[in-house]
Design an enzyme around this catalytic site. Structure first.
Site, PDB file in Angstrom:
ATOM      1  N   ASP A   1      -0.194  -4.166   6.222  1.00 24.37           N
ATOM      2  CA  ASP A   1      -0.848  -3.692   7.441  1.00 24.37           C
ATOM      3  C   ASP A   1      -2.305  -4.151   7.529  1.00 24.37           C
ATOM      4  O   ASP A   1      -3.083  -3.584   8.296  1.00 24.37           O
ATOM      5  CB  ASP A   1      -0.810  -2.162   7.507  1.00 24.37           C
ATOM      6  CG  ASP A   1       0.558  -1.624   7.880  1.00 24.37           C
ATOM      7  OD1 ASP A   1       1.472  -2.434   8.120  1.00 24.37           O
ATOM      8  OD2 ASP A   1       0.716  -0.385   7.910  1.00 24.37           O
TER       9      ASP A   1
ATOM     10  N   HIS B   1       1.297   3.964   2.041  1.00 28.98           N
ATOM     11  CA  HIS B   1       1.820   4.709   3.183  1.00 28.98           C
ATOM     12  C   HIS B   1       3.344   4.834   3.118  1.00 28.98           C
ATOM     13  O   HIS B   1       4.037   3.935   2.640  1.00 28.98           O
ATOM     14  CB  HIS B   1       1.388   4.058   4.500  1.00 28.98           C
ATOM     15  CG  HIS B   1      -0.047   4.300   4.833  1.00 28.98           C
ATOM     16  ND1 HIS B   1      -0.742   3.559   5.766  1.00 28.98           N
ATOM     17  CD2 HIS B   1      -0.949   5.233   4.365  1.00 28.98           C
ATOM     18  CE1 HIS B   1      -1.980   4.005   5.852  1.00 28.98           C
ATOM     19  NE2 HIS B   1      -2.127   5.010   5.019  1.00 28.98           N
TER      20      HIS B   1
ATOM     21  N   ASP C   1       5.761   4.579   5.169  1.00 28.47           N
ATOM     22  CA  ASP C   1       6.623   3.562   5.765  1.00 28.47           C
ATOM     23  C   ASP C   1       6.533   2.227   5.018  1.00 28.47           C
ATOM     24  O   ASP C   1       7.077   1.217   5.479  1.00 28.47           O
ATOM     25  CB  ASP C   1       6.316   3.374   7.259  1.00 28.47           C
ATOM     26  CG  ASP C   1       4.905   2.875   7.520  1.00 28.47           C
ATOM     27  OD1 ASP C   1       3.980   3.274   6.785  1.00 28.47           O
ATOM     28  OD2 ASP C   1       4.723   2.100   8.482  1.00 28.47           O
ATOM     29  N   HIS C   2       5.886   2.269   3.855  1.00 29.83           N
ATOM     30  CA  HIS C   2       5.823   1.079   3.005  1.00 29.83           C
ATOM     31  C   HIS C   2       6.303   1.353   1.579  1.00 29.83           C
ATOM     32  O   HIS C   2       6.759   0.435   0.905  1.00 29.83           O
ATOM     33  CB  HIS C   2       4.394   0.527   2.965  1.00 29.83           C
ATOM     34  CG  HIS C   2       3.974  -0.053   4.279  1.00 29.83           C
ATOM     35  ND1 HIS C   2       3.992  -1.400   4.541  1.00 29.83           N
ATOM     36  CD2 HIS C   2       3.564   0.542   5.422  1.00 29.83           C
ATOM     37  CE1 HIS C   2       3.608  -1.608   5.784  1.00 29.83           C
ATOM     38  NE2 HIS C   2       3.353  -0.438   6.342  1.00 29.83           N
TER      39      HIS C   2
ATOM     40  N   HIS D   1       0.837  -1.193   0.000  1.00 30.90           N
ATOM     41  CA  HIS D   1       0.000   0.000   0.000  1.00 30.90           C
ATOM     42  C   HIS D   1       0.869   1.238   0.000  1.00 30.90           C
ATOM     43  O   HIS D   1       2.095   1.145   0.031  1.00 30.90           O
ATOM     44  CB  HIS D   1      -0.999  -0.011   1.158  1.00 30.90           C
ATOM     45  CG  HIS D   1      -0.401   0.021   2.529  1.00 30.90           C
ATOM     46  ND1 HIS D   1       0.342  -1.014   3.052  1.00 30.90           N
ATOM     47  CD2 HIS D   1      -0.451   0.974   3.505  1.00 30.90           C
ATOM     48  CE1 HIS D   1       0.721  -0.708   4.283  1.00 30.90           C
ATOM     49  NE2 HIS D   1       0.258   0.489   4.572  1.00 30.90           N
TER      50      HIS D   1
ATOM     51  N   HIS E   1      -7.504  -0.993   5.534  1.00 27.80           N
ATOM     52  CA  HIS E   1      -6.488  -0.090   6.103  1.00 27.80           C
ATOM     53  C   HIS E   1      -6.288   1.083   5.150  1.00 27.80           C
ATOM     54  O   HIS E   1      -6.299   2.252   5.563  1.00 27.80           O
ATOM     55  CB  HIS E   1      -5.203  -0.867   6.321  1.00 27.80           C
ATOM     56  CG  HIS E   1      -4.071  -0.061   6.873  1.00 27.80           C
ATOM     57  ND1 HIS E   1      -4.094   0.498   8.135  1.00 27.80           N
ATOM     58  CD2 HIS E   1      -2.867   0.281   6.332  1.00 27.80           C
ATOM     59  CE1 HIS E   1      -2.959   1.155   8.347  1.00 27.80           C
ATOM     60  NE2 HIS E   1      -2.207   1.045   7.271  1.00 27.80           N
TER      61      HIS E   1
ATOM     62  N   HIS F   1       4.731  -4.974  11.015  1.00 24.06           N
ATOM     63  CA  HIS F   1       5.100  -4.281  12.250  1.00 24.06           C
ATOM     64  C   HIS F   1       5.218  -5.241  13.433  1.00 24.06           C
ATOM     65  O   HIS F   1       4.561  -6.281  13.467  1.00 24.06           O
ATOM     66  CB  HIS F   1       4.049  -3.219  12.607  1.00 24.06           C
ATOM     67  CG  HIS F   1       3.984  -2.066  11.658  1.00 24.06           C
ATOM     68  ND1 HIS F   1       4.775  -0.954  11.801  1.00 24.06           N
ATOM     69  CD2 HIS F   1       3.227  -1.862  10.557  1.00 24.06           C
ATOM     70  CE1 HIS F   1       4.497  -0.091  10.830  1.00 24.06           C
ATOM     71  NE2 HIS F   1       3.557  -0.634  10.058  1.00 24.06           N
TER      72      HIS F   1
END
Length: 256
Positions: A134, A59, A61-62, A57, A115, A172
């Site tokens: 996530d 975001h 941090d991805h 996805h 998400h 995570h």
């Protein structure tokens, strides 16, 4: 069945980075790009060349390391169709039922919105390995930033349909806090109680709690257990729909 080598390493504060290496071809994929330096260090340590990035996805941090890693390695960036305008440096957009080939290995793309609106997972079905971003965590699930409870429940149902021995790599290290919440809503679950104790022991030793398996999550993760009488009793939703039970569980976790 291809022989895949999975290399896991920490990134940022609580993310995990993953490299998936298919030895017969020498191809290597990074599952998401949370942090460039640890990914490059892992590649150097293993002596692997990055050929693909598989984004779950959009975001940061991805997908935040996509452009730099593509510039440094010339790799192909693959990401979800539903978020193609948000995935940096994307080369190929994929969705439900598409297949990503990594040498002799084949990853089936599963749409798992909730998400985020276009979130996908990658399931190496023959190898019984799934990368879920996530959407699903060990003892948890992602917050509903862009989707509805009904969407997320459907997405989790797709993952629950995978074989119980499927190894699940989530993004995570949230498991210890997730366990505390899980115990608050299903305290009579003996398997969960035992798992929570094991998790506390692992974290005290500085060990990871990821990966997990589909079977273990179905037995202990409250977000997959809408049918549980104990969970329904705690929530006061004995006769509610599974979606409503999930929605209330997610709401309580958001405020836990």
């Amino acid at each position: 069945m291809a022989r895949l080598e999975i290399h896991q390493f920490p990134c940022l504060n609580d993310n995990y980075g993953y490299l998936v290496h298919e030895p017969s071809s020498g191809m290597t994929a990074a599952i998401d790009t949370p942090e460039v330096a640890p990914i490059l260090a892992a590649l150097a340590n293993k002596g692997w060349r990055l050929t693909h990035i598989l984004n779950t996805h959009h975001h940061f941090d991805h997908a935040g390391g996509n452009a730099e890693l593509k510039e440094k390695t010339g790799c192909m960036v693959i990401g979800p169709k539903g978020e193609k305008d948000k995935i940096p440096a994307i080369d190929r957009a994929v969705g439900e039922g598409d297949v990503v080939e990594l040498g002799a290995a084949r990853a089936r793309v599963i749409d798992v919105p909730g998400h985020t609106a276009g979130h996908v997972a990658y399931s190496f079905d023959e190898e019984r390995i799934a990368f879920v971003g996530d959407t699903l965590f060990a003892l948890g699930c992602g917050r509903l930033f862009e989707g509805t409870p009904a969407q997320m429940w459907t997405s989790l149902g797709k993952l629950m349909a995978l074989p119980d021995d499927t190894i699940v790599y989530c993004a995570h290290e949230y498991t210890q806090s997730n366990a505390r919440f899980a115990l608050s809503v299903e305290p009579q679950n003996k398997t969960l109680v035992a798992r929570a104790k094991e998790i506390d022991e692992k974290r005290a030793r500085g060990e990871w709690t990821v990966p997990t398996t589909i079977g273990l999550e179905k037995a202990t993760n409250p977000f997959l257990r809408a049918a549980s009488a104990d969970l329904r009793q705690t929530l006061g939703l004995a006769a509610a729909s599974d979606v409503d039970v999930f929605a209330e569980t997610r709401k309580r976790k958001d405020n836990f």
